[in-house]
Design an enzyme around this catalytic site. Structure first.
Site, PDB file in Angstrom:
ATOM      1  N   HIS A 145      10.769   2.552 -19.318  1.00 21.69           N
ATOM      2  CA  HIS A 145      10.168   2.935 -17.787  1.00 21.69           C
ATOM      3  C   HIS A 145      11.242   3.735 -17.131  1.00 21.69           C
ATOM      4  O   HIS A 145      12.255   4.006 -17.308  1.00 21.69           O
ATOM      5  CB  HIS A 145       9.810   1.643 -17.185  1.00 21.69           C
ATOM      6  N   ASN A 201      -0.007  -6.025 -17.160  1.00 18.37           N
ATOM      7  CA  ASN A 201      -0.093  -4.640 -17.487  1.00 18.37           C
ATOM      8  C   ASN A 201      -1.629  -4.799 -17.498  1.00 18.37           C
ATOM      9  O   ASN A 201      -2.469  -5.440 -18.082  1.00 18.37           O
ATOM     10  CB  ASN A 201       0.299  -4.189 -18.763  1.00 18.37           C
ATOM     11  N   LYS A 207      12.441   1.123 -11.672  1.00 15.27           N
ATOM     12  CA  LYS A 207      11.897  -0.515 -12.009  1.00 15.27           C
ATOM     13  C   LYS A 207      12.907  -1.599 -11.766  1.00 15.27           C
ATOM     14  O   LYS A 207      14.072  -1.140 -12.353  1.00 15.27           O
ATOM     15  CB  LYS A 207      11.304  -0.409 -13.572  1.00 15.27           C
ATOM     16  N   MET A 251       2.707   2.049  -6.893  1.00 15.77           N
ATOM     17  CA  MET A 251       1.245   1.607  -7.280  1.00 15.77           C
ATOM     18  C   MET A 251       0.153   1.464  -6.196  1.00 15.77           C
ATOM     19  O   MET A 251      -0.711   1.523  -6.394  1.00 15.77           O
ATOM     20  CB  MET A 251       1.379   0.283  -7.855  1.00 15.77           C
ATOM     21  N   ALA A 262       0.755  -1.237   0.098  1.00 14.06           N
ATOM     22  CA  ALA A 262       0.006  -0.022   0.070  1.00 14.06           C
ATOM     23  C   ALA A 262       0.892   1.350  -0.092  1.00 14.06           C
ATOM     24  O   ALA A 262       0.233   2.407  -0.505  1.00 14.06           O
ATOM     25  CB  ALA A 262      -1.027   0.082   1.163  1.00 14.06           C
ATOM     26  N   GLY A 285       7.514  -6.801 -17.823  1.00 13.50           N
ATOM     27  CA  GLY A 285       6.386  -7.969 -17.899  1.00 13.50           C
ATOM     28  C   GLY A 285       5.742  -7.634 -19.225  1.00 13.50           C
ATOM     29  O   GLY A 285       5.124  -8.567 -19.898  1.00 13.50           O
ATOM     30  N   THR A 286       5.579  -6.660 -19.483  1.00 14.17           N
ATOM     31  CA  THR A 286       4.671  -6.100 -20.771  1.00 14.17           C
ATOM     32  C   THR A 286       5.224  -6.490 -21.790  1.00 14.17           C
ATOM     33  O   THR A 286       4.806  -7.053 -22.783  1.00 14.17           O
ATOM     34  CB  THR A 286       4.213  -4.644 -20.702  1.00 14.17           C
TER      35      THR A 286
END
Ligand code: NAD
Length: 241
Positions: free
Chosen positions: A150, A120, A154, A16, A12, A160-161
């Site tokens: 990015h 994504n 990162k 993101m 949290a 991953g995309t």
């Protein structure tokens, strides 16, 4: 009749995680728990939008009727998947760069709970993967080059995309090249270029802000609540399967 969606956000206090809190507030969704890593300086601090204190007790956060949404990073995925399976709480998993242990843990969890993963959550990227597969089939003999850019924080490269796009192109029997760039605070740009000696066709996706991914993940959480155990993807949410 199921009650309103109750979210447990895991990771949290990350980039993101904070985007998810903002997006949930914009959508009028109820957050039930904010989970941070054990030892985090944020433990006990109240998050102003939700009014909830951050905590690190994952099992306590996974109460009945909740859906967990995790963006805690690849190294935490296996433990989160196991905890969700034990609690019987559906899991939306957004972390990328997963190792074999994390993938096995997600598969094992999906035998007991619904698990939705996506490299994504942007709807445009889900469509981009379909277009890339279609284009690779339609243009045999073309060279395919995937590029991604990015932010410098990162952890995984290629993204991953980019790996997902490569998989889509490979399904048409083409081996693409992948180039990764890390620049400033870029949220996420991807392109797939199809080149022959006579022409080039480029498919491009640009993510303007992290809330894009957060809204997709929250739509996925709403879709996943109440589903039977199993593996799901954004293609299911968008009706593309
Ligand atoms: P981040 O480092 O800013 O946030 C991760 C947070 O999770 C950190 O605050 C960390 O302390 C916390 N954390 C680690 N282990 C934890 C645990 N066991 N329990 C609770 N919290 C824990 O990273 P980020 O930029 O928010 O990205 C997180 C992941 O999401 C990365 O793998 C990234 O590649 C991925 N990502 C996916 C999408 C998508 O659409 N699928 C979009 C953006 C980022």
């Amino acid at each position: 009749m199921p009650g309103p969606l109750q979210l447990a956000i895991v990771g949290a206090h990350g980039r993101m995680g904070r985007a998810l809190i903002a997006a949930a507030s914009h959508r009028g969704l109820r957050i039930a728990a904010l989970v941070v890593r054990p030892g985090s300086a944020a433990i006990g601090a109240v998050e102003p939008t939700s009014g909830l204190a951050h905590g690190s007790d994952l099992a306590a956060a996974l109460g009945p009727g909740r859906v967990a949404v995790e963006f805690a990073g690849a190294g935490s995925v296996a433990g989160i998947a196991e905890a969700c399976a034990t609690a019987g709480v559906p899991l939306v998993s957004g972390s990328t760069g997963l190792d074999a242990a994390a993938k096995v843990a997600l598969e094992a969890a999906a035998r007991r709970i619904p698990v939705l993963t996506a490299a994504n959550f942007a709807p445009g990227v889900v469509v981009l993967a379909h277009l890339a597969a279609l284009t690779a089939r339609a243009l045999p003999g073309f060279e395919v080059a995937i590029e991604e850019t990015h932010h410098v924080h990162k952890k995984d490269a290629p993204s991953g995309t980019a790996l997902r796009l490569a998989e889509a192109v490979r399904a048409a029997g083409v081996e693409p090249t992948i180039a990764s760039h890390r620049e400033g605070e870029v949220i996420g740009d991807h392109s797939v270029a199809f080149t022959s000696p006579g022409e080039r066709l480029t498919l491009v996706h640009h993510a303007a802000h992290r809330e894009l991914f957060a809204h997709g993940a929250l739509a996925a959480a709403a879709w996943l609540a109440g589903r039977p155990a199993g593996r799901y993807s954004m293609e299911d949410v968008l009706g593309l399967r």
